[in-house]
Design a protein around this motif. Structure first.
Motif, PDB file in Angstrom:
ATOM      1  N   UNK A 129      12.123 113.772 -38.400  1.00  0.00           N
ATOM      2  CA  UNK A 129      12.584 112.663 -37.557  1.00  0.00           C
ATOM      3  C   UNK A 129      11.628 111.483 -37.471  1.00  0.00           C
ATOM      4  N   UNK A 130      10.844 111.252 -38.512  1.00  0.00           N
ATOM      5  CA  UNK A 130       9.928 110.109 -38.476  1.00  0.00           C
ATOM      6  C   UNK A 130      10.590 108.805 -38.934  1.00  0.00           C
ATOM      7  N   UNK A 131      11.815 108.928 -39.444  1.00  0.00           N
ATOM      8  CA  UNK A 131      12.540 107.728 -39.859  1.00  0.00           C
ATOM      9  C   UNK A 131      13.620 107.368 -38.841  1.00  0.00           C
ATOM     10  N   UNK A 132      13.688 106.084 -38.502  1.00  0.00           N
ATOM     11  CA  UNK A 132      14.838 105.540 -37.772  1.00  0.00           C
ATOM     12  C   UNK A 132      15.442 104.562 -38.759  1.00  0.00           C
ATOM     13  N   UNK A 133      16.475 104.958 -39.482  1.00  0.00           N
ATOM     14  CA  UNK A 133      16.990 104.120 -40.574  1.00  0.00           C
ATOM     15  C   UNK A 133      15.895 103.975 -41.613  1.00  0.00           C
ATOM     16  N   UNK A 134      15.511 102.731 -41.889  1.00  0.00           N
ATOM     17  CA  UNK A 134      14.432 102.528 -42.855  1.00  0.00           C
ATOM     18  C   UNK A 134      13.101 102.215 -42.181  1.00  0.00           C
ATOM     19  N   UNK A 164       0.106 117.942 -43.082  1.00  0.00           N
ATOM     20  CA  UNK A 164       1.267 118.175 -43.956  1.00  0.00           C
ATOM     21  C   UNK A 164       0.819 119.040 -45.129  1.00  0.00           C
ATOM     22  N   UNK A 165       1.451 120.201 -45.207  1.00  0.00           N
ATOM     23  CA  UNK A 165       1.001 121.195 -46.180  1.00  0.00           C
ATOM     24  C   UNK A 165       1.800 121.049 -47.494  1.00  0.00           C
ATOM     25  N   UNK A 166       1.197 120.298 -48.450  1.00  0.00           N
ATOM     26  CA  UNK A 166       1.863 120.055 -49.734  1.00  0.00           C
ATOM     27  C   UNK A 166       1.140 120.828 -50.818  1.00  0.00           C
ATOM     28  N   UNK A 167       1.896 121.479 -51.672  1.00  0.00           N
ATOM     29  CA  UNK A 167       1.230 122.078 -52.841  1.00  0.00           C
ATOM     30  C   UNK A 167       2.138 121.964 -54.051  1.00  0.00           C
ATOM     31  N   UNK A 168       1.530 122.031 -55.218  1.00  0.00           N
ATOM     32  CA  UNK A 168       2.266 122.016 -56.476  1.00  0.00           C
ATOM     33  C   UNK A 168       1.991 123.350 -57.151  1.00  0.00           C
ATOM     34  N   UNK A 169       3.043 124.060 -57.507  1.00  0.00           N
ATOM     35  CA  UNK A 169       2.855 125.372 -58.152  1.00  0.00           C
ATOM     36  C   UNK A 169       3.634 125.411 -59.461  1.00  0.00           C
ATOM     37  N   UNK A 170       2.967 125.876 -60.472  1.00  0.00           N
ATOM     38  CA  UNK A 170       3.570 125.904 -61.810  1.00  0.00           C
ATOM     39  C   UNK A 170       4.816 126.790 -61.839  1.00  0.00           C
ATOM     40  N   UNK A 171       5.893 126.264 -62.413  1.00  0.00           N
ATOM     41  CA  UNK A 171       7.125 127.039 -62.572  1.00  0.00           C
ATOM     42  C   UNK A 171       7.285 127.348 -64.058  1.00  0.00           C
ATOM     43  N   UNK A 176      -1.724 107.216 -46.319  1.00  0.00           N
ATOM     44  CA  UNK A 176      -1.021 108.236 -47.122  1.00  0.00           C
ATOM     45  C   UNK A 176      -1.655 108.273 -48.512  1.00  0.00           C
ATOM     46  N   UNK A 177      -1.879 107.090 -49.074  1.00  0.00           N
ATOM     47  CA  UNK A 177      -2.457 107.006 -50.431  1.00  0.00           C
ATOM     48  C   UNK A 177      -3.850 107.634 -50.445  1.00  0.00           C
ATOM     49  N   UNK A 178      -4.627 107.319 -49.406  1.00  0.00           N
ATOM     50  CA  UNK A 178      -6.001 107.812 -49.360  1.00  0.00           C
ATOM     51  C   UNK A 178      -6.006 109.355 -49.376  1.00  0.00           C
ATOM     52  N   UNK A 179      -5.141 109.943 -48.548  1.00  0.00           N
ATOM     53  CA  UNK A 179      -5.097 111.405 -48.449  1.00  0.00           C
ATOM     54  C   UNK A 179      -4.641 112.024 -49.771  1.00  0.00           C
ATOM     55  N   UNK A 180      -3.611 111.428 -50.397  1.00  0.00           N
ATOM     56  CA  UNK A 180      -3.083 112.020 -51.630  1.00  0.00           C
ATOM     57  C   UNK A 180      -4.023 111.788 -52.816  1.00  0.00           C
ATOM     58  N   UNK A 181      -4.669 110.617 -52.855  1.00  0.00           N
ATOM     59  CA  UNK A 181      -5.618 110.340 -53.952  1.00  0.00           C
ATOM     60  C   UNK A 181      -6.771 111.358 -53.889  1.00  0.00           C
ATOM     61  N   UNK A 182      -7.251 111.652 -52.669  1.00  0.00           N
ATOM     62  CA  UNK A 182      -8.345 112.625 -52.534  1.00  0.00           C
ATOM     63  C   UNK A 182      -7.913 113.986 -53.093  1.00  0.00           C
ATOM     64  N   UNK A 186       2.745 108.032 -35.825  1.00  0.00           N
ATOM     65  CA  UNK A 186       2.937 109.495 -35.797  1.00  0.00           C
ATOM     66  C   UNK A 186       2.571 110.106 -37.150  1.00  0.00           C
ATOM     67  N   UNK A 187       2.988 109.422 -38.231  1.00  0.00           N
ATOM     68  CA  UNK A 187       2.679 109.954 -39.559  1.00  0.00           C
ATOM     69  C   UNK A 187       1.160 109.996 -39.774  1.00  0.00           C
ATOM     70  N   UNK A 188       0.486 108.969 -39.295  1.00  0.00           N
ATOM     71  CA  UNK A 188      -0.968 108.922 -39.466  1.00  0.00           C
ATOM     72  C   UNK A 188      -1.622 110.119 -38.770  1.00  0.00           C
ATOM     73  N   UNK A 189      -1.095 110.447 -37.592  1.00  0.00           N
ATOM     74  CA  UNK A 189      -1.649 111.586 -36.841  1.00  0.00           C
ATOM     75  C   UNK A 189      -1.365 112.900 -37.558  1.00  0.00           C
TER      76      UNK A 189
END
Ligand code: DC
Length: 234
Positions: free
Chosen positions: A49-54, A68-75, A112-118, A60-63
């Motif tokens: 629910x972080x989006x209201x339309x666009x 956010x637990x993201x992982x990439x796993x080989x399929x 977001x970029x900073x966290x993902x680039x790291x 909230x996202x910054x907090x």
């Protein structure tokens, strides 16, 4: 043989991921799709629910970003990594039109970029990777030994995307997809944070009229050129 970092950047729906994945398989490297990481953050925003339309609730996202637990796993079935959000495979969900329409908004946010680039830099530390995205050769790994910049006309990219969605049972009109491709190009190239641009030392590939096999051969040649140069120098 010396292991290197291969950065594949370019416009959306250029077939970057197919070529990056095929190359990684051929040379025994790990393939990392960074677009999937931005898409997964976007899915998190939609699901929570972080989006209201666009409009996105940036504070909230910054907090919540670090949690956010993201992982990439080989399929092994597809030969590419699947994206997971909190341990759940979300590969299908992150490829939907809803995520595609909102992801550019999320990927313009500096924190977001900073966290993902790291995360991406950590993944590539041991080298032997092919990473695709928009800023890999310019921001994530400016020292990458091989940088490829991929491009193709918006119409051809939209046509490919319609076909891809179709095979997944998701129908979208050519006009709708073309609009999405153009809007994303516009946002990706003009955003303040790490806009999409060709690194000065990148090799350009316009694949509008190349088959997947032709691209594969071309990429392999680029890889062998760099490796022979490095072997010769050492
Ligand atoms: O490659 P893709 O279409 O799955 O990428 C999804 C979105 O993420 C796209 O709009 C651009 C953004 N992106 C980015 O900003 N930086 C990256 N390294 C990868 C993707």
């Amino acid at each position: 043989m010396k292991k290197i970092i291969i950065a594949v950047d370019g416009y959306s729906s250029c077939g970057k991921s197919t070529m990056a994945k095929d190359l990684a398989k051929e040379i025994g490297y790990v393939y990392i799709d960074t677009g999937a990481m931005y898409r997964t953050v976007t899915l998190y925003c939609i699901q929570n629910g972080l989006f209201q339309g666009n409009e996105i609730d940036v504070s909230r996202l910054e907090k919540e970003m670090d949690k956010i637990d993201i992982s990439l796993r080989f399929n092994p079935l597809t030969g590419r990594p699947d994206a997971y959000l909190k341990g759940v495979n979300v590969e299908k969900e992150i490829r939907s039109m809803e995520v595609a329409n909102k992801v550019s908004l999320v990927s313009t946010l500096g924190f977001v970029r900073k966290a993902l680039v790291a995360k991406q830099q950590k993944m590539g530390k041991a080298k032997g990777i092919v990473m695709d995205g928009r800023d890999i050769g310019t921001v994530v790994f400016p020292e990458a030994e091989l940088k490829i910049f991929v491009t193709a006309s918006p119409e051809i990219r939209a046509m490919r995307r319609v076909k891809e969605l179709d095979t997944k049972g998701e129908s979208a009109s050519f006009e709708e997809v073309l609009e999405n491709v153009k809007t994303r190009d516009q946002i990706d190239t003009t955003r303040k944070e790490s806009p999409l641009r060709q690194a000065d030392d990148a090799v350009v590939l316009d694949n509008s009229y190349l088959t997947i096999e032709e691209q594969k051969q071309w990429l392999l040649e680029q890889y062998h050129k760099v490796i022979s140069k490095l072997d010769y120098e050492s």
